[in-house]
Write a protein that holds these residues in place. Structure first.
Motif, PDB file in Angstrom:
ATOM      1  N   SER A   1      -9.999  16.111   5.128  1.00 19.63           N
ATOM      2  CA  SER A   1      -9.481  15.945   4.115  1.00 19.63           C
ATOM      3  C   SER A   1     -10.447  15.557   2.828  1.00 19.63           C
ATOM      4  CB  SER A   1      -8.353  14.931   4.172  1.00 19.63           C
ATOM      5  OG  SER A   1      -9.155  13.459   4.280  1.00 19.63           O
ATOM      6  N   PHE A   2     -11.743  15.192   3.214  1.00 16.26           N
ATOM      7  CA  PHE A   2     -12.530  14.865   2.190  1.00 16.26           C
ATOM      8  C   PHE A   2     -12.993  16.013   1.105  1.00 16.26           C
ATOM      9  CE2 PHE A   2     -13.934  10.614   2.108  1.00 16.26           C
ATOM     10  CZ  PHE A   2     -13.473  10.078   3.234  1.00 16.26           C
ATOM     11  N   ASP A   3     -12.723  17.191   1.705  1.00 11.29           N
ATOM     12  CA  ASP A   3     -12.840  18.463   0.976  1.00 11.29           C
ATOM     13  C   ASP A   3     -12.104  18.467  -0.174  1.00 11.29           C
ATOM     14  OD1 ASP A   3     -14.884  19.284   2.757  1.00 11.29           O
ATOM     15  OD2 ASP A   3     -13.621  20.598   4.093  1.00 11.29           O
ATOM     16  N   ALA A   4     -10.472  17.900   0.111  1.00  8.53           N
ATOM     17  CA  ALA A   4      -9.508  18.005  -1.021  1.00  8.53           C
ATOM     18  C   ALA A   4      -9.430  16.667  -1.970  1.00  8.53           C
ATOM     19  CB  ALA A   4      -8.271  18.285  -0.169  1.00  8.53           C
ATOM     20  N   ARG A   5     -10.371  15.980  -1.630  1.00  5.60           N
ATOM     21  CA  ARG A   5     -10.663  14.735  -2.373  1.00  5.60           C
ATOM     22  C   ARG A   5     -10.329  14.840  -3.738  1.00  5.60           C
ATOM     23  NH1 ARG A   5     -14.371   9.746  -1.775  1.00  5.60           N
ATOM     24  NH2 ARG A   5     -14.580   9.023  -3.939  1.00  5.60           N
ATOM     25  N   ASP A   6     -10.340  15.685  -4.642  1.00  8.49           N
ATOM     26  CA  ASP A   6     -10.165  15.982  -5.963  1.00  8.49           C
ATOM     27  C   ASP A   6      -8.742  15.888  -6.297  1.00  8.49           C
ATOM     28  OD1 ASP A   6     -13.044  15.971  -6.565  1.00  8.49           O
ATOM     29  OD2 ASP A   6     -12.899  18.367  -6.762  1.00  8.49           O
ATOM     30  N   GLY A   7      -8.039  16.200  -5.294  1.00  3.82           N
ATOM     31  CA  GLY A   7      -6.665  16.170  -5.401  1.00  3.82           C
ATOM     32  C   GLY A   7      -5.840  14.889  -4.968  1.00  3.82           C
ATOM     33  N   TRP A   8      -6.632  13.818  -4.521  1.00  2.00           N
ATOM     34  CA  TRP A   8      -6.018  12.512  -4.201  1.00  2.00           C
ATOM     35  C   TRP A   8      -5.666  11.839  -5.445  1.00  2.00           C
ATOM     36  CZ3 TRP A   8     -10.259  10.053  -0.816  1.00  2.00           C
ATOM     37  CH2 TRP A   8     -10.385  10.690   0.505  1.00  2.00           C
ATOM     38  N   ALA A   9      -4.560  11.062  -5.250  1.00  2.00           N
ATOM     39  CA  ALA A   9      -4.300  10.155  -6.774  1.00  2.00           C
ATOM     40  C   ALA A   9      -5.493   9.213  -7.001  1.00  2.00           C
ATOM     41  CB  ALA A   9      -2.987   9.460  -6.040  1.00  2.00           C
ATOM     42  N   ARG A  10      -5.578   8.758  -8.036  1.00  2.00           N
ATOM     43  CA  ARG A  10      -6.854   8.193  -8.566  1.00  2.00           C
ATOM     44  C   ARG A  10      -7.070   6.853  -7.955  1.00  2.00           C
ATOM     45  NH1 ARG A  10     -10.371  10.751 -10.938  1.00  2.00           N
ATOM     46  NH2 ARG A  10     -11.395   8.977 -11.939  1.00  2.00           N
ATOM     47  N   ASP A  11      -5.941   6.083  -7.534  1.00  2.00           N
ATOM     48  CA  ASP A  11      -5.599   4.961  -6.914  1.00  2.00           C
ATOM     49  C   ASP A  11      -5.526   4.903  -5.279  1.00  2.00           C
ATOM     50  OD1 ASP A  11      -2.991   5.444  -6.889  1.00  2.00           O
ATOM     51  OD2 ASP A  11      -2.346   3.827  -7.464  1.00  2.00           O
ATOM     52  N   TRP A  12      -5.680   5.989  -4.685  1.00  8.12           N
ATOM     53  CA  TRP A  12      -5.506   6.171  -3.395  1.00  8.12           C
ATOM     54  C   TRP A  12      -6.750   6.222  -2.558  1.00  8.12           C
ATOM     55  CZ3 TRP A  12      -6.436   9.431   0.736  1.00  8.12           C
ATOM     56  CH2 TRP A  12      -5.902   8.859   1.854  1.00  8.12           C
ATOM     57  N   PRO A  13      -7.211   5.506  -1.368  1.00  5.68           N
ATOM     58  CA  PRO A  13      -6.169   4.478  -0.845  1.00  5.68           C
ATOM     59  C   PRO A  13      -6.371   3.268  -1.605  1.00  5.68           C
ATOM     60  CG  PRO A  13      -8.145   4.976   0.377  1.00  5.68           C
ATOM     61  CD  PRO A  13      -8.176   5.933  -0.569  1.00  5.68           C
ATOM     62  N   SER A  14      -7.258   3.083  -2.512  1.00  2.00           N
ATOM     63  CA  SER A  14      -7.345   2.123  -3.523  1.00  2.00           C
ATOM     64  C   SER A  14      -8.460   2.597  -4.544  1.00  2.00           C
ATOM     65  CB  SER A  14      -8.111   0.760  -2.956  1.00  2.00           C
ATOM     66  OG  SER A  14      -9.334   0.781  -2.716  1.00  2.00           O
ATOM     67  N   ARG A  15      -8.319   1.995  -5.857  1.00  2.00           N
ATOM     68  CA  ARG A  15      -9.200   2.591  -6.848  1.00  2.00           C
ATOM     69  C   ARG A  15     -10.710   2.301  -6.493  1.00  2.00           C
ATOM     70  NH1 ARG A  15      -8.783  -1.004 -11.763  1.00  2.00           N
ATOM     71  NH2 ARG A  15     -10.664  -2.047 -10.717  1.00  2.00           N
ATOM     72  N   GLY A  16     -11.192   1.143  -5.580  1.00  2.00           N
ATOM     73  CA  GLY A  16     -12.648   1.262  -5.083  1.00  2.00           C
ATOM     74  C   GLY A  16     -12.917   2.310  -4.186  1.00  2.00           C
ATOM     75  N   SER A  17     -11.953   2.581  -3.254  1.00  2.00           N
ATOM     76  CA  SER A  17     -12.298   3.610  -2.168  1.00  2.00           C
ATOM     77  C   SER A  17     -12.454   4.874  -2.775  1.00  2.00           C
ATOM     78  CB  SER A  17     -11.427   3.474  -0.905  1.00  2.00           C
ATOM     79  OG  SER A  17     -10.190   3.445  -1.586  1.00  2.00           O
ATOM     80  N   TYR A  18     -11.556   5.057  -3.752  1.00  2.00           N
ATOM     81  CA  TYR A  18     -11.480   6.581  -4.459  1.00  2.00           C
ATOM     82  C   TYR A  18     -12.815   6.669  -5.288  1.00  2.00           C
ATOM     83  CZ  TYR A  18     -10.323  10.425  -7.418  1.00  2.00           C
ATOM     84  OH  TYR A  18     -10.232  11.619  -7.842  1.00  2.00           O
TER      85      TYR A  18
END
Length: 92
Positions: free
Chosen positions: A64-81
């Protein structure tokens, strides 16, 4: 495999004894060295990183890290994003 974010102290002091029972000089570790030491001590204690994540939201399949650009900016937390795996971050 699985990847995840584990919050750990950014500094540690290691102390102990050598194989002859002589006390070793304490070592102060900072940053990535401190993080690695804590991870390795977890192995010695039989603790897996999956037991250290604050919630299952912080565990994701490696693919799923390949699709990281599609994650919500606060998921799983702002710091981890905002923090790549293996990097250090003070942001929560």
């Amino acid at each position: 495999g699985m990847r995840g974010w584990v919050e750990r102290p950014s500094e540690v002091v290691l102390s102990g004894w050598d194989s002859t029972g002589a006390e070793r000089e304490p070592r102060h570790l900072v940053g990535l060295a401190a993080r690695i030491a804590q991870h390795e001590f977890d192995h010695l204690d039989g603790v897996l990183f999956t037991q250290r994540v604050p919630s299952q939201n912080f565990l994701v399949p490696q693919a799923s890290f390949d699709a990281r650009d599609g994650w919500a900016r606060d998921w799983p937390s702002r710091g981890s994003y905002n923090t790549l795996l293996g990097e250090l971050c003070d942001e929560k």
